[in-house]
Motif scaffolding. Structure first.
Motif, PDB file in Angstrom:
ATOM      1  N   ARG A 113       0.949   3.676  -3.306  1.00 25.80           N
ATOM      2  CA  ARG A 113       0.151   4.888  -3.118  1.00 25.80           C
ATOM      3  C   ARG A 113       0.707   6.078  -3.891  1.00 25.80           C
ATOM      4  O   ARG A 113      -0.025   6.783  -4.580  1.00 25.80           O
ATOM      5  N   HIS A 143     -12.552   0.984   6.337  1.00 26.97           N
ATOM      6  CA  HIS A 143     -12.591   0.528   4.949  1.00 26.97           C
ATOM      7  C   HIS A 143     -11.236   0.580   4.254  1.00 26.97           C
ATOM      8  O   HIS A 143     -11.168   0.498   3.034  1.00 26.97           O
ATOM      9  N   ARG A 144     -10.164   0.707   5.021  1.00 28.41           N
ATOM     10  CA  ARG A 144      -8.838   0.809   4.421  1.00 28.41           C
ATOM     11  C   ARG A 144      -7.834   0.007   5.242  1.00 28.41           C
ATOM     12  O   ARG A 144      -8.109  -0.425   6.355  1.00 28.41           O
ATOM     13  N   SER A 145      -6.636  -0.159   4.675  1.00 25.40           N
ATOM     14  CA  SER A 145      -5.606  -0.979   5.292  1.00 25.40           C
ATOM     15  C   SER A 145      -4.368  -0.143   5.587  1.00 25.40           C
ATOM     16  O   SER A 145      -4.029   0.768   4.825  1.00 25.40           O
ATOM     17  N   THR A 181       0.826  -1.200   0.000  1.00 23.18           N
ATOM     18  CA  THR A 181       0.000   0.000   0.000  1.00 23.18           C
ATOM     19  C   THR A 181       0.861   1.251   0.000  1.00 23.18           C
ATOM     20  O   THR A 181       0.635   2.181  -0.767  1.00 23.18           O
ATOM     21  N   TYR A 236     -13.132  -3.992  -1.049  1.00 26.05           N
ATOM     22  CA  TYR A 236     -13.007  -2.724  -0.342  1.00 26.05           C
ATOM     23  C   TYR A 236     -14.086  -1.735  -0.766  1.00 26.05           C
ATOM     24  O   TYR A 236     -14.451  -0.842  -0.003  1.00 26.05           O
ATOM     25  N   GLU A 240      -7.692   1.356  -1.610  1.00 27.37           N
ATOM     26  CA  GLU A 240      -7.579  -0.032  -2.054  1.00 27.37           C
ATOM     27  C   GLU A 240      -8.573  -0.353  -3.181  1.00 27.37           C
ATOM     28  O   GLU A 240      -8.235  -1.049  -4.131  1.00 27.37           O
ATOM     29  N   GLU A 250     -11.137   6.684  -0.573  1.00 29.63           N
ATOM     30  CA  GLU A 250     -10.890   5.309  -0.976  1.00 29.63           C
ATOM     31  C   GLU A 250      -9.464   5.182  -1.489  1.00 29.63           C
ATOM     32  O   GLU A 250      -8.904   6.123  -2.019  1.00 29.63           O
ATOM     33  N   TRP A 298      -8.392   9.990   5.437  1.00 27.99           N
ATOM     34  CA  TRP A 298      -8.700   8.605   5.770  1.00 27.99           C
ATOM     35  C   TRP A 298     -10.041   8.127   5.237  1.00 27.99           C
ATOM     36  O   TRP A 298     -10.225   6.918   5.028  1.00 27.99           O
TER      37      TRP A 298
END
Length: 287
Positions: free
Chosen positions: A9, A112-114, A5, A150, A141, A139, A136
């Motif tokens: 990113r 909803h995220r990692s 990630t 996700y 992922e 979206e 945060w």
């Protein structure tokens, strides 16, 4: 999937025009895996994770990237000796924490995220949290990595109880479960150089690297290894493959999360032959 990630990113955010998902996935796979993909006839574990990303839209997977839904699934499993971390607050407005009754130590993360986490102490500092969590609710992922499940997770924030002593979380045991059968355990110690080691279910160590982390020294098995494996079996039973993440601390087995797309299917196994060995454990569903 925090390593992938972080590395994807920056590149993903700079892409002005997106390629079709199939082409984009093949380019990412080739760049990180240093070999050509075989998504049409997947053989390796990494191929099959990418096949799932590209093709698998079954309702079975819809909740597997929503942290609150995962915990509800684990709770409904009725496993008496599995501790599920308490949710102390959830919502979309960080200002609501102004009146929240928080313990001395707590953890804030997106639902909803990692790979995003904030360790808090005492009363929430709303100004600091507004800065930390400014992006945060966006979206990533589902949009940048194209990981479909996700997109089904609710965009919100949640506060949980802290696991383990402050500043020293317990080791993370990531159990790869195929059709309800645990095959591999990845032990990660995030506060020891993020080192990891792979083990068989009988705790025999493997000389296999997964991703960029260093290989950790051989560690003794967790005290509740058999219980952890049994819990992973039960939570993983409905899935052709799922990774079940657990902690073993304070005499309890603690639920972490479910992971349908380990490392986005982009991290390498070294030696590469192990990727094929693990792929043989996974019988893909007929869609």
């Amino acid at each position: 999937m925090t390593g992938i990630t972080r590395r994807v990113r920056g590149a993903a955010g700079s892409v002005a025009y997106r390629l079709p998902v199939g082409i984009e996935r093949r380019l990412l796979f080739g760049y990180y895996q240093r070999k050509l993909p075989r998504f049409g006839k997947p053989v390796t574990f990494s191929d099959k994770v990418n096949w799932r990303i590209l093709h698998d839209r079954r309702p079975l997977l819809e909740f597997t990237c929503d942290k609150l839904a995962m915990k509800e699934y684990a709770r409904k499993a009725g496993l008496d000796r599995l501790h599920i971390p308490l949710t102390l607050w959830s919502g979309t407005d960080i200002g609501d924490l102004r009146t929240a009754d928080l313990p001395e130590h707590w953890v804030l993360k997106p639902n909803h995220r990692s790979g995003l986490v904030y360790f808090g102490t005492g009363r929430a500092d709303l100004r600091e949290l507004a800065t930390v969590t400014a992006t945060w609710l966006e979206e990533f992922e589902s949009s940048a990595l194209r990981e479909w499940a996700y997109s089904k997770a609710r965009p919100m924030l949640l506060v949980e109880e802290l696991l383990g002593p402050p500043g020293s979380p317990p080791p993370d045991y990531k159990i790869f479960v195929f059709d309800g059968k645990p095959e591999i355990i990845e032990m990660v110690n995030r506060y020891d150089g993020n080192q990891q080691r792979l083990y068989r279910p009988d705790w025999s160590p493997l000389n296999v690297l997964y991703g960029p982390q260093g290989m950790a020294p051989i560690a003794p098995p967790p005290a509740d290894l058999d219980l952890m494996l049994d819990i992973a079996c039960q939570l993983g039973q409905p899935f052709d493959f799922i990774r079940v993440d657990l902690y073993d601390a304070h005499g309890s087995v603690i639920f972490g999360e479910l992971t349908p797309y380990p490392c986005g299917g982009l991290e390498r196994f070294r030696p590469a032959s192990f990727d094929r060995e693990l792929g043989e454990k996974w019988q893909l569903p007929a869609l």
